[in-house]
Scaffold this active site. Structure first.
Site, PDB file in Angstrom:
ATOM      1  N   SER A  71       0.822  -1.226   0.000  1.00  0.00           N
ATOM      2  CA  SER A  71       0.000   0.000   0.000  1.00  0.00           C
ATOM      3  C   SER A  71       0.859   1.281   0.000  1.00  0.00           C
ATOM      4  O   SER A  71       1.332   1.644  -1.059  1.00  0.00           O
ATOM      5  CB  SER A  71      -1.087   0.021   1.053  1.00  0.00           C
ATOM      6  OG  SER A  71      -2.096  -0.927   0.713  1.00  0.00           O
TER       7      SER A  71
ATOM      8  N   HIS B 174       5.312  13.976   5.823  1.00  0.00           N
ATOM      9  CA  HIS B 174       5.349  15.432   5.678  1.00  0.00           C
ATOM     10  C   HIS B 174       6.202  15.950   6.829  1.00  0.00           C
ATOM     11  O   HIS B 174       5.976  15.553   7.984  1.00  0.00           O
ATOM     12  CB  HIS B 174       3.950  16.038   5.759  1.00  0.00           C
ATOM     13  CG  HIS B 174       3.002  15.441   4.771  1.00  0.00           C
ATOM     14  ND1 HIS B 174       3.032  15.767   3.436  1.00  0.00           N
ATOM     15  CD2 HIS B 174       2.022  14.511   4.901  1.00  0.00           C
ATOM     16  CE1 HIS B 174       2.106  15.067   2.794  1.00  0.00           C
ATOM     17  NE2 HIS B 174       1.483  14.297   3.672  1.00  0.00           N
TER      18      HIS B 174
ATOM     19  N   CYS C  80      -2.022  -3.628   3.497  1.00  0.00           N
ATOM     20  CA  CYS C  80      -3.156  -4.543   3.302  1.00  0.00           C
ATOM     21  C   CYS C  80      -2.713  -5.979   3.478  1.00  0.00           C
ATOM     22  O   CYS C  80      -3.427  -6.889   3.093  1.00  0.00           O
ATOM     23  CB  CYS C  80      -3.747  -4.334   1.920  1.00  0.00           C
ATOM     24  SG  CYS C  80      -2.513  -4.597   0.659  1.00  0.00           S
TER      25      CYS C  80
END
Lengths: 147, 147
Positions: free
Chosen positions: B72, B77, B92
């Site tokens: 996934s 940030h 997943c």
């Protein structure tokens, strides 16, 4: 451009919403190019600033996509076989309305149900409260020589 | 390759962890290339399957990066001026250990405190329970002609 510079010091640095979209139109979440166009359209509609994007078609089915924004990111993972799409929207400015974008995403993907969870990221008081698991143990007190 | 196909129907389709890293080494979260190398190193250490990656240097400071995985994604940030980095890891499959990756990320970025929240994504029973805000209003009852 970075929309994330110099936030108010008493506020959260970012807002992160997790959208679980159920009963999506399987055709709209199956094809990489169509999904990319749909999501870029939603971001443009809400005047987000697109910096870069990556969409990847998996085999036999499923798409992962990320749009990097000046305001942070929108990511999606789809399970067409379940009519399910998991999205997350991270923003560091108040210019993007998460609830309005949620509605647009639901319409774009033909979702009949959405679960949303929203988390404040980088809340100074939470950081100072030392919540959660520390990555490293606190420094040990070193006894003074001869103590 | 898609590690996300055919999950057990009774389990969540994905696991999403949000890591807020505080008191990071500002130098390690300032430079795009160094940050990219650090995060790719963590993913490789934990045997994640890297599909694509995008890292963007903002001006005057801050980096946004996303690594798309067969399992996934990992996104980051950074706010070097606050020593803060907001990451999220979506997987997943059970092959990636979120707690172990959290420790590696903390070490890689020199974080002294981490807050973690972890969310199950796409839980069938939650989807069926119709939680959260619907994307569209329920269909209105249309009165029969002459009623």
């Amino acid at each position: 451009m970075n929309a994330c510079v110099s936030p108010p010091p008493s506020a959260a640095l970012g807002q992160h919403s997790l959208f679980d979209l159920w009963e999506c139109d399987p055709e709209r979440i199956s094809n990489r190019d169509a999904l990319r166009d749909a999501l870029l359209g939603v971001i443009r509609e809400h005047r987000g600033t697109i910096v870069e994007q990556v969409f990847h078609q998996f085999s036999p089915h499923g798409v992962t996509g990320v749009i990097v924004l000046a305001e942070s990111h929108l990511a999606i993972h789809t399970w067409p076989e379940h009519g399910f799409a998991a999205l997350d929207l991270f923003t560091c400015s108040a210019t993007l309305d998460h609830a309005a974008i949620e509605r647009s995403l639901g319409e774009a993907l033909g979702a009949r149900r959405i679960e949303r969870r929203s988390e404040a990221r980088g809340l100074p008081q939470k950081g100072l409260a030392n919540e959660g698991a520390p990555s490293q143990p606190p420094p040990k007190a070193i006894p003074a020589p001869g103590a």
